[in-house]
Design an enzyme around this catalytic site. Structure first.
Site, PDB file in Angstrom:
ATOM      1  N   SER A 198       0.843  -1.189   0.000  1.00  0.00           N
ATOM      2  CA  SER A 198       0.000   0.000   0.000  1.00  0.00           C
ATOM      3  C   SER A 198       0.878   1.239   0.000  1.00  0.00           C
ATOM      4  O   SER A 198       2.034   1.194   0.429  1.00  0.00           O
ATOM      5  CB  SER A 198      -0.897   0.015   1.239  1.00  0.00           C
ATOM      6  OG  SER A 198      -1.618   1.234   1.332  1.00  0.00           O
ATOM      7  N   HIS A 199       0.311   2.335  -0.414  1.00  0.00           N
ATOM      8  CA  HIS A 199       1.008   3.610  -0.338  1.00  0.00           C
ATOM      9  C   HIS A 199       1.120   4.105   1.103  1.00  0.00           C
ATOM     10  O   HIS A 199       1.845   5.046   1.383  1.00  0.00           O
ATOM     11  CB  HIS A 199       0.277   4.660  -1.179  1.00  0.00           C
ATOM     12  CG  HIS A 199       0.519   4.509  -2.642  1.00  0.00           C
ATOM     13  ND1 HIS A 199       0.063   3.439  -3.371  1.00  0.00           N
ATOM     14  CD2 HIS A 199       1.192   5.283  -3.510  1.00  0.00           C
ATOM     15  CE1 HIS A 199       0.435   3.574  -4.628  1.00  0.00           C
ATOM     16  NE2 HIS A 199       1.127   4.690  -4.737  1.00  0.00           N
ATOM     17  N   SER A 200       0.385   3.469   1.987  1.00  0.00           N
ATOM     18  CA  SER A 200       0.359   3.875   3.388  1.00  0.00           C
ATOM     19  C   SER A 200       0.813   2.724   4.276  1.00  0.00           C
ATOM     20  O   SER A 200       0.271   1.616   4.208  1.00  0.00           O
ATOM     21  CB  SER A 200      -1.073   4.273   3.776  1.00  0.00           C
ATOM     22  OG  SER A 200      -1.216   4.340   5.174  1.00  0.00           O
TER      23      SER A 200
ATOM     24  N   SER B 102       1.301   3.298  -8.607  1.00  0.00           N
ATOM     25  CA  SER B 102       2.752   3.135  -8.525  1.00  0.00           C
ATOM     26  C   SER B 102       3.125   1.861  -7.788  1.00  0.00           C
ATOM     27  O   SER B 102       4.208   1.306  -8.007  1.00  0.00           O
ATOM     28  CB  SER B 102       3.422   4.348  -7.871  1.00  0.00           C
ATOM     29  OG  SER B 102       3.082   4.447  -6.515  1.00  0.00           O
TER      30      SER B 102
END
Length: 135
Positions: free
Chosen positions: A13-15, A76
């Site tokens: 995840s981006h987080s 991304s």
């Protein structure tokens, strides 16, 4: 690539917090099984984004020789995992990027792996999560 060990699962995840919480939820819904699941969230310095180094480390940590299923959240993250797979030597043999919704797919993947499903079964279950209807 079959053995008595479960498929490993990586959630990208981006987080950092979203990845960790999704691991926690998937494990809880699967009954707290011994499936190796690792988050790879955010960047190495704690920002939002995707880190190839974190993905590689997470994949190595869950690899038990039965394959590694990787689920991703957004753009991304997909590109990062695809680039790592194209390089061919950084991720464990048998690593697959799964086309599945992040949360529902993660739960389906962990539940299937906990039931002894092989990498093909884990991939199928995660992909089928696209069909979960909420209304």
């Amino acid at each position: 690539m079959s053995n008595d060990q479960p498929v490993g699962i990586v959630l990208v995840s981006h987080s950092k917090e979203v990845a960790a919480a999704t691991v926690e939820l998937a494990n809880a819904l699967a009954g707290g099984t011994a499936v190796p699941v690792a988050p790879a969230g955010g960047t190495a310095d704690g920002r939002f984004g995707t880190s190839s180094e974190l993905v590689v480390a997470a994949a190595a940590s869950v690899d038990r020789g039965s394959g590694v299923a990787v689920l991703v959240d957004l753009g991304s993250a997909v590109l990062t995992v695809k680039a790592l797979l194209a390089e061919g030597d950084e991720l464990p043999h048998g690593t697959r990027l799964l086309d599945a919704p992040f949360l529902e797919g993660a739960v389906a993947a962990v539940v299937t792996a906990s039931a002894g499903g092989d990498l093909d079964a884990v991939q199928a279950a995660a992909s089928e999560a696209y069909d979960y209807r909420k209304v």
